[in-house]
Design an enzyme around this catalytic site. Structure first.
Site, PDB file in Angstrom:
ATOM      1  N   GLU A 238     -51.922  66.210  29.472  1.00  0.00           N
ATOM      2  CA  GLU A 238     -50.734  67.059  29.476  1.00  0.00           C
ATOM      3  C   GLU A 238     -49.583  66.414  28.696  1.00  0.00           C
ATOM      4  OE1 GLU A 238     -51.197  69.754  33.402  1.00  0.00           O
ATOM      5  OE2 GLU A 238     -50.341  67.795  33.794  1.00  0.00           O
TER       6      GLU A 238
ATOM      7  N   CYS B 101     -42.344  64.518  26.064  1.00  0.00           N
ATOM      8  CA  CYS B 101     -42.863  63.500  26.960  1.00  0.00           C
ATOM      9  C   CYS B 101     -44.361  63.389  26.684  1.00  0.00           C
ATOM     10  CB  CYS B 101     -42.579  63.926  28.398  1.00  0.00           C
ATOM     11  SG  CYS B 101     -43.280  62.821  29.628  1.00  0.00           S
TER      12      CYS B 101
ATOM     13  N   CYS C 186     -54.807  56.901  34.706  1.00  0.00           N
ATOM     14  CA  CYS C 186     -53.956  55.719  34.792  1.00  0.00           C
ATOM     15  C   CYS C 186     -54.543  54.751  35.815  1.00  0.00           C
ATOM     16  CB  CYS C 186     -52.542  56.128  35.213  1.00  0.00           C
ATOM     17  SG  CYS C 186     -51.364  54.762  35.209  1.00  0.00           S
TER      18      CYS C 186
ATOM     19  N   CYS D  97     -49.817  53.941  41.431  1.00  0.00           N
ATOM     20  CA  CYS D  97     -48.553  54.169  42.154  1.00  0.00           C
ATOM     21  C   CYS D  97     -48.755  55.293  43.168  1.00  0.00           C
ATOM     22  CB  CYS D  97     -47.432  54.520  41.186  1.00  0.00           C
ATOM     23  SG  CYS D  97     -47.113  53.222  39.972  1.00  0.00           S
TER      24      CYS D  97
ATOM     25  N   CYS E 267     -47.381  59.018  42.456  1.00  0.00           N
ATOM     26  CA  CYS E 267     -47.588  59.637  41.141  1.00  0.00           C
ATOM     27  C   CYS E 267     -48.942  60.332  41.043  1.00  0.00           C
ATOM     28  CB  CYS E 267     -47.480  58.568  40.056  1.00  0.00           C
ATOM     29  SG  CYS E 267     -47.665  59.215  38.383  1.00  0.00           S
TER      30      CYS E 267
ATOM     31  N   CYS F 105     -41.458  64.553  36.404  1.00  0.00           N
ATOM     32  CA  CYS F 105     -41.912  63.156  36.493  1.00  0.00           C
ATOM     33  C   CYS F 105     -42.960  62.987  37.579  1.00  0.00           C
ATOM     34  CB  CYS F 105     -40.754  62.237  36.848  1.00  0.00           C
ATOM     35  SG  CYS F 105     -39.442  62.238  35.668  1.00  0.00           S
TER      36      CYS F 105
HETATM   37  N1  SAH Z   1     -46.615  54.433  33.710  1.00  0.00           N
HETATM   38  C1  SAH Z   1     -45.283  54.453  33.183  1.00  0.00           C
HETATM   39  C2  SAH Z   1     -44.991  55.784  32.569  1.00  0.00           C
HETATM   40  C3  SAH Z   1     -44.790  56.925  33.548  1.00  0.00           C
HETATM   41  S1  SAH Z   1     -43.174  57.376  33.356  1.00  0.00           S
HETATM   42  C4  SAH Z   1     -44.312  54.051  34.267  1.00  0.00           C
HETATM   43  O1  SAH Z   1     -44.740  53.866  35.391  1.00  0.00           O
HETATM   44  O2  SAH Z   1     -43.136  53.836  33.982  1.00  0.00           O
HETATM   45  C5  SAH Z   1     -42.846  58.443  34.567  1.00  0.00           C
HETATM   46  C6  SAH Z   1     -41.713  58.036  35.469  1.00  0.00           C
HETATM   47  O3  SAH Z   1     -41.752  58.916  36.578  1.00  0.00           O
HETATM   48  C7  SAH Z   1     -41.889  56.622  36.048  1.00  0.00           C
HETATM   49  O4  SAH Z   1     -40.664  56.014  36.287  1.00  0.00           O
HETATM   50  C8  SAH Z   1     -42.573  56.934  37.358  1.00  0.00           C
HETATM   51  O5  SAH Z   1     -42.459  55.889  38.261  1.00  0.00           O
HETATM   52  C9  SAH Z   1     -41.846  58.183  37.765  1.00  0.00           C
HETATM   53  N2  SAH Z   1     -42.556  58.963  38.758  1.00  0.00           N
HETATM   54  C10 SAH Z   1     -43.874  58.965  39.046  1.00  0.00           C
HETATM   55  N3  SAH Z   1     -44.143  59.810  40.044  1.00  0.00           N
HETATM   56  C11 SAH Z   1     -42.973  60.380  40.392  1.00  0.00           C
HETATM   57  C12 SAH Z   1     -42.614  61.353  41.351  1.00  0.00           C
HETATM   58  N4  SAH Z   1     -43.512  61.904  42.161  1.00  0.00           N
HETATM   59  N5  SAH Z   1     -41.322  61.714  41.409  1.00  0.00           N
HETATM   60  C13 SAH Z   1     -40.409  61.169  40.577  1.00  0.00           C
HETATM   61  N6  SAH Z   1     -40.688  60.242  39.661  1.00  0.00           N
HETATM   62  C14 SAH Z   1     -41.961  59.846  39.573  1.00  0.00           C
END
Ligand code: SAH
Length: 340
Positions: free
Chosen positions: A90, A103, A110, A114, A117, A331
């Site tokens: 996506e 984006c 991945c 986390c 996510c 995000c």
């Molecule tokens: N792997 C990289 C790129 C992903 S960026 C990273 O971790 O930075 C996407 C951003 O959205 C990151 O800061 C991630 O932590 C955040 N993110 C992930 N899941 C989310 C959620 N459910 N709500 C808000 N932010 C989230």
């Protein structure tokens, strides 16, 4: 066969020399691909038929297929792209007053795990090549007939876990002879792969580095992000300070606020302590709901209080607008798909 879109201009010139061609031909081809955004070698009208044939024999020209395109109520668009090997990723297009921002995903799946996510969880398949990263931008520009002005590496995947391809993609995107997006308009977000932060500092690229911090104690951060067990907060902050020193660039810290988890004033206090004296900016993200996720978004009141506390204590903080959440384009809501 190698995808012609995988090459930055210097590497393409080397390829052409190896093929017995003049380097300026490489530059012409590079412009056709990344500036004119054509979809085949046959569109390259100032390249001889003979050379076009030679290129076809040596390189693929991969154009993603759009499997699905959704439009959110705020105008954000989410693409599901067929990356031509049975997998789909996506990509999200957002419109801001200053232009279009894309984006992009850097991996199919991945490994980071986390807890909040959606991009993780489903198994990791592979990293995307540079050409596949850049193609997301090219395909969206073709589809919408627009010029994109900002790129964020915040889609599916951990960009620094696909370091070489991401750096090469940035060089391609940045090249004035092609897509020509200034490095300052490119952001790379990482969950905190400390050794790669040091590497990136040495690349001499003026892109913005975003760090997904989300917590101020190792206990809490490790409970949200397993990567913290490998590189803890102290090591991460040390790397960030070094990054700022080496690049003179401000770092952006992302902090997703989850109710009763990391959103009270005590957390804000700790955050101020942690970031004190650094040239940085805090991006507060109201945590987005994901399937089977246990985190709940903080109340608006808490989010504002948190922001105000940071601002009043010398840390510049803003709340990220929630774009595209009604189509799961916000995000942390992106996921890979299997087409087979
Ligand atoms: N792997 C990289 C790129 C992903 S960026 C990273 O971790 O930075 C996407 C951003 O959205 C990151 O800061 C991630 O932590 C955040 N993110 C992930 N899941 C989310 C959620 N459910 N709500 C808000 N932010 C989230």
């Amino acid at each position: 066969m190698k995808n012609i879109k995988d090459y930055n201009l210097d590497k393409l010139k080397e390829e052409f020399i190896n093929l017995g061609e003049k380097p300026f031909r490489a530059e012409q081809v590079f412009k056709w691909i990344f500036d004119a955004n054509v979809t085949s070698f046959d569109d390259m009208t100032n390249i001889s038929l003979e050379l076009r044939e030679k290129l076809k024999q040596n390189y693929s020209f991969s154009n993603f297929k759009i499997i699905k395109k959704q439009v959110a109520s705020d105008g954000t668009k989410k693409y599901l792209f067929d990356v031509l090997d049975g997998n789909a990723i996506e990509t999200v297009l957002m419109k801001y007053h200053h232009g279009y921002s894309i984006c992009v995903s850097s991996q199919i799946g991945c490994k980071m795990g986390c807890k909040f996510c959606a991009s993780t969880g489903i198994n990791f398949v592979r990293s995307l090549t540079s050409g596949e990263i850049v193609e997301q931008l090219l395909a969206v520009q073709r589809d919408e007939n627009i010029k994109i002005s900002n790129v964020v590496f915040m889609g599916i995947g951990e960009p620094l876990d696909n370091y070489d391809n991401v750096v090469n993609a940035i060089r391609i995107i940045n090249n004035p002879k092609g897509i020509n997006i200034g490095a300052r308009h490119i952001s790379v977000s990482t969950s905190g792969l400390v050794p790669k932060i040091y590497d990136l500092a040495k690349e001499n690229i003026q892109c913005t580095l975003s760090i997904s911090l989300h917590a101020t104690t190792d206990e809490k951060r490790s409970s949200m992000m397993p990567i913290n067990n490998a590189y803890n907060i102290e090591e991460l902050i040390k790397a960030c300070k070094e990054y700022i020193k080496m690049t003179n660039r401000r770092i952006s810290f992302e902090y997703a606020l989850a109710k009763d988890n990391n959103d009270n004033i005590e957390d804000a206090k700790q955050l101020v302590k942690l970031l004190k004296g650094m040239i940085c900016h805090v991006n507060l993200i109201p945590i987005n709901k994901i399937e089977n996720g246990s985190y709940v978004k903080s109340s608006n009141e808490n989010i504002i209080k948190f922001r105000d506390y940071l601002n009043e204590h010398g840390i510049v903080a803003t709340i990220r607008r929630e774009l595209g959440s009604d189509i799961d384009a916000a995000c942390g809501q992106l996921r890979r798909k299997n087409l087979k």
